[in-house]
Design a protein around this motif. Structure first.
Motif, PDB file in Angstrom:
ATOM      1  N   SER A  83       0.856  -1.179   0.000  1.00  0.00           N
ATOM      2  CA  SER A  83       0.000   0.000   0.000  1.00  0.00           C
ATOM      3  C   SER A  83       0.900   1.239   0.000  1.00  0.00           C
ATOM      4  CB  SER A  83      -0.879  -0.011   1.250  1.00  0.00           C
ATOM      5  OG  SER A  83      -1.678   1.138   1.305  1.00  0.00           O
ATOM      6  N   VAL A  84       0.560   2.206  -0.853  1.00  0.00           N
ATOM      7  CA  VAL A  84       1.391   3.399  -1.013  1.00  0.00           C
ATOM      8  C   VAL A  84       0.521   4.641  -0.855  1.00  0.00           C
ATOM      9  CG1 VAL A  84       2.992   4.623  -2.533  1.00  0.00           C
ATOM     10  CG2 VAL A  84       2.838   2.128  -2.645  1.00  0.00           C
ATOM     11  N   HIS A  85       1.034   5.623  -0.130  1.00  0.00           N
ATOM     12  CA  HIS A  85       0.346   6.900   0.054  1.00  0.00           C
ATOM     13  C   HIS A  85       1.166   7.966  -0.665  1.00  0.00           C
ATOM     14  CE1 HIS A  85      -2.621   8.740   3.088  1.00  0.00           C
ATOM     15  NE2 HIS A  85      -2.502   9.547   2.071  1.00  0.00           N
ATOM     16  N   MET A  86       0.536   8.684  -1.600  1.00  0.00           N
ATOM     17  CA  MET A  86       1.257   9.664  -2.401  1.00  0.00           C
ATOM     18  C   MET A  86       0.562  11.017  -2.352  1.00  0.00           C
ATOM     19  SD  MET A  86       2.019   7.209  -5.622  1.00  0.00           S
ATOM     20  CE  MET A  86       3.678   7.685  -5.979  1.00  0.00           C
ATOM     21  N   PHE A  87       1.364  12.056  -2.123  1.00  0.00           N
ATOM     22  CA  PHE A  87       0.880  13.434  -2.138  1.00  0.00           C
ATOM     23  C   PHE A  87       1.533  14.104  -3.340  1.00  0.00           C
ATOM     24  CE2 PHE A  87       0.499  11.989   2.152  1.00  0.00           C
ATOM     25  CZ  PHE A  87      -0.672  12.567   2.613  1.00  0.00           C
ATOM     26  N   PHE A  88       0.722  14.437  -4.348  1.00  0.00           N
ATOM     27  CA  PHE A  88       1.241  14.964  -5.600  1.00  0.00           C
ATOM     28  C   PHE A  88       1.323  16.487  -5.601  1.00  0.00           C
ATOM     29  CE2 PHE A  88      -0.673  10.868  -6.814  1.00  0.00           C
ATOM     30  CZ  PHE A  88       0.465  10.251  -7.309  1.00  0.00           C
ATOM     31  N   ALA A  89       2.107  16.996  -6.523  1.00  0.00           N
ATOM     32  CA  ALA A  89       2.368  18.431  -6.625  1.00  0.00           C
ATOM     33  C   ALA A  89       1.106  19.249  -6.888  1.00  0.00           C
ATOM     34  CB  ALA A  89       3.410  18.692  -7.711  1.00  0.00           C
ATOM     35  N   VAL A 167       9.085   1.435  -0.424  1.00  0.00           N
ATOM     36  CA  VAL A 167       8.509   2.781  -0.434  1.00  0.00           C
ATOM     37  C   VAL A 167       7.034   2.689  -0.060  1.00  0.00           C
ATOM     38  CG1 VAL A 167       7.890   4.751  -1.894  1.00  0.00           C
ATOM     39  CG2 VAL A 167      10.128   3.635  -2.164  1.00  0.00           C
ATOM     40  N   ASP A 168       6.633   3.493   0.932  1.00  0.00           N
ATOM     41  CA  ASP A 168       5.224   3.513   1.330  1.00  0.00           C
ATOM     42  C   ASP A 168       4.620   4.916   1.358  1.00  0.00           C
ATOM     43  OD1 ASP A 168       6.383   4.520   3.645  1.00  0.00           O
ATOM     44  OD2 ASP A 168       5.302   3.185   5.002  1.00  0.00           O
ATOM     45  N   LEU A 169       5.464   5.944   1.156  1.00  0.00           N
ATOM     46  CA  LEU A 169       4.973   7.324   1.209  1.00  0.00           C
ATOM     47  C   LEU A 169       5.843   8.197   0.316  1.00  0.00           C
ATOM     48  CD1 LEU A 169       3.202   9.553   2.630  1.00  0.00           C
ATOM     49  CD2 LEU A 169       4.995   9.646   4.377  1.00  0.00           C
ATOM     50  N   VAL A 170       5.183   9.052  -0.472  1.00  0.00           N
ATOM     51  CA  VAL A 170       5.908   9.963  -1.370  1.00  0.00           C
ATOM     52  C   VAL A 170       5.255  11.336  -1.302  1.00  0.00           C
ATOM     53  CG1 VAL A 170       6.632  10.437  -3.746  1.00  0.00           C
ATOM     54  CG2 VAL A 170       6.444   8.066  -2.962  1.00  0.00           C
ATOM     55  N   TYR A 171       6.101  12.372  -1.140  1.00  0.00           N
ATOM     56  CA  TYR A 171       5.666  13.761  -1.255  1.00  0.00           C
ATOM     57  C   TYR A 171       6.349  14.336  -2.483  1.00  0.00           C
ATOM     58  CZ  TYR A 171       4.222  13.525   3.650  1.00  0.00           C
ATOM     59  OH  TYR A 171       3.615  13.189   4.834  1.00  0.00           O
ATOM     60  N   GLN A 172       5.600  15.109  -3.284  1.00  0.00           N
ATOM     61  CA  GLN A 172       6.153  15.658  -4.519  1.00  0.00           C
ATOM     62  C   GLN A 172       5.812  17.140  -4.644  1.00  0.00           C
ATOM     63  OE1 GLN A 172       4.054  15.050  -8.329  1.00  0.00           O
ATOM     64  NE2 GLN A 172       5.818  13.756  -8.766  1.00  0.00           N
ATOM     65  N   PHE A 173       6.809  17.898  -5.087  1.00  0.00           N
ATOM     66  CA  PHE A 173       6.641  19.338  -5.288  1.00  0.00           C
ATOM     67  C   PHE A 173       7.246  19.691  -6.642  1.00  0.00           C
ATOM     68  CE2 PHE A 173       7.147  18.251  -0.873  1.00  0.00           C
ATOM     69  CZ  PHE A 173       6.024  18.817  -0.295  1.00  0.00           C
ATOM     70  N   ILE A 174       6.523  20.530  -7.404  1.00  0.00           N
ATOM     71  CA  ILE A 174       6.963  20.872  -8.766  1.00  0.00           C
ATOM     72  C   ILE A 174       6.920  22.380  -8.969  1.00  0.00           C
ATOM     73  CG2 ILE A 174       6.307  20.767 -11.205  1.00  0.00           C
ATOM     74  CD1 ILE A 174       5.424  17.950 -10.794  1.00  0.00           C
ATOM     75  N   GLN A 175       7.903  22.868  -9.706  1.00  0.00           N
ATOM     76  CA  GLN A 175       7.935  24.248 -10.189  1.00  0.00           C
ATOM     77  C   GLN A 175       8.120  24.192 -11.697  1.00  0.00           C
ATOM     78  OE1 GLN A 175       7.704  27.469  -8.785  1.00  0.00           O
ATOM     79  NE2 GLN A 175       7.692  27.969 -10.945  1.00  0.00           N
ATOM     80  N   LYS A 176       7.151  24.723 -12.428  1.00  0.00           N
ATOM     81  CA  LYS A 176       7.282  24.778 -13.886  1.00  0.00           C
ATOM     82  C   LYS A 176       8.512  25.597 -14.238  1.00  0.00           C
ATOM     83  CE  LYS A 176       3.648  23.081 -16.129  1.00  0.00           C
ATOM     84  NZ  LYS A 176       3.795  22.064 -17.140  1.00  0.00           N
ATOM     85  N   SER A 177       9.266  25.116 -15.193  1.00  0.00           N
ATOM     86  CA  SER A 177      10.427  25.894 -15.630  1.00  0.00           C
ATOM     87  C   SER A 177      10.045  26.689 -16.873  1.00  0.00           C
ATOM     88  CB  SER A 177      11.627  24.995 -15.893  1.00  0.00           C
ATOM     89  OG  SER A 177      11.385  24.139 -16.971  1.00  0.00           O
ATOM     90  N   PRO A 178      10.616  27.852 -17.017  1.00  0.00           N
ATOM     91  CA  PRO A 178      10.286  28.651 -18.192  1.00  0.00           C
ATOM     92  C   PRO A 178      10.831  27.980 -19.446  1.00  0.00           C
ATOM     93  CG  PRO A 178      12.061  29.676 -16.946  1.00  0.00           C
ATOM     94  CD  PRO A 178      11.582  28.492 -16.155  1.00  0.00           C
ATOM     95  N   PRO A 179      10.221  28.249 -20.584  1.00  0.00           N
ATOM     96  CA  PRO A 179      10.735  27.664 -21.820  1.00  0.00           C
ATOM     97  C   PRO A 179      12.135  28.198 -22.123  1.00  0.00           C
ATOM     98  CG  PRO A 179       9.009  29.261 -22.287  1.00  0.00           C
ATOM     99  CD  PRO A 179       9.082  29.107 -20.788  1.00  0.00           C
ATOM    100  N   PRO A 180      12.950  27.412 -22.808  1.00  0.00           N
ATOM    101  CA  PRO A 180      14.300  27.879 -23.118  1.00  0.00           C
ATOM    102  C   PRO A 180      14.264  29.113 -24.009  1.00  0.00           C
ATOM    103  CG  PRO A 180      13.841  25.772 -24.177  1.00  0.00           C
ATOM    104  CD  PRO A 180      12.664  26.112 -23.343  1.00  0.00           C
ATOM    105  N   LYS A 181      15.237  29.992 -23.802  1.00  0.00           N
ATOM    106  CA  LYS A 181      15.327  31.193 -24.624  1.00  0.00           C
ATOM    107  C   LYS A 181      15.828  30.799 -26.000  1.00  0.00           C
ATOM    108  CE  LYS A 181      16.116  34.230 -20.757  1.00  0.00           C
ATOM    109  NZ  LYS A 181      17.006  35.174 -20.096  1.00  0.00           N
ATOM    110  N   LYS A 182      15.269  31.456 -27.037  1.00  0.00           N
ATOM    111  CA  LYS A 182      15.666  31.134 -28.408  1.00  0.00           C
ATOM    112  C   LYS A 182      16.737  32.063 -28.886  1.00  0.00           C
ATOM    113  CE  LYS A 182      11.385  29.009 -29.642  1.00  0.00           C
ATOM    114  NZ  LYS A 182      10.379  28.804 -30.575  1.00  0.00           N
TER     115      LYS A 182
END
Length: 182
Positions: A83-89, A167-182
């Motif tokens: 059994s796995v408990h996951m907290f998503f971004a 693994v029985d627990l996961v916390y996840q945090f995300i920051q969108k990255s800006p698109p690459p400069k052209k």
């Protein structure tokens, strides 16, 4: 919309490895020169007693990230508790059996043409007062969807292992990255 957010969350769960084999190097743990008692300004809810943990736990997590990049989450089945408990971004939470968790993740991963990850840092930790093993990972993932759309984000994940080393627990945090400069 919630389904898309959930799928993105599951996608980021298995993220991050650079495509090169992860190298596990030993970490030396020594007491700081001054081991004076520090009074913290907040009551700590979980623990403030951590030490460097087992580097093999870092390898387990990075192997799973590699499985994500390679599109084969079934390789990671034995790394998870029943059994796995996951907290998503995105704020969603999943508490399910490992087969359901992996099936959901694989379903989303199959919708991507590729996932390429890099790892900035990985730290195995042990909570000495709780006797629990954790791994914290920081990295970046670039996903290419089958329609050609590219998503890029930085992520931080915190993985907990149970007493059986799964693994029985996961916390996840995300920051969108800006698109690459052209």
């Amino acid at each position: 919309m919630k389904k898309i957010a959930f799928m993105l969350s599951v996608a980021a769960l298995g993220a991050c490895n650079s495509g090169q084999d992860a190298k596990v190097e030993s970490i030396s743990t020594t007491e700081p020169a001054s081991a004076e008692k520090v009074t913290l300004p907040y009551d700590i809810q979980y623990s403030s007693n951590f030490e460097i943990g087992d580097q093999n736990k870092s390898k387990i997590i990075l192997d799973f990230w590699k499985d994500w990049d390679n599109g084969n989450l079934a390789n990671g089945r034995e790394k998870f508790a029943d059994s796995v408990h996951m907290f998503f971004a995105d704020g969603s939470v999943m508490h399910a059996g490992r087969d359901s968790v992996l099936a959901s993740g694989q379903n989303y991963r199959n919708s991507l043409a590729s996932a390429v990850s890099t790892v900035n840092a990985v730290v195995p930790l042990k909570s000495t007062d709780k006797n629990e093993e954790w791994v914290c990972v920081w990295g970046k993932e670039i996903d290419t969807h089958k329609d050609g759309k590219v998503d890029s984000f930085y992520l931080q994940e915190t993985w907990r292992f149970n007493n059986a080393g799964k693994v029985d627990l996961v916390y996840q945090f995300i920051q969108k990255s800006p698109p690459p400069k052209k």
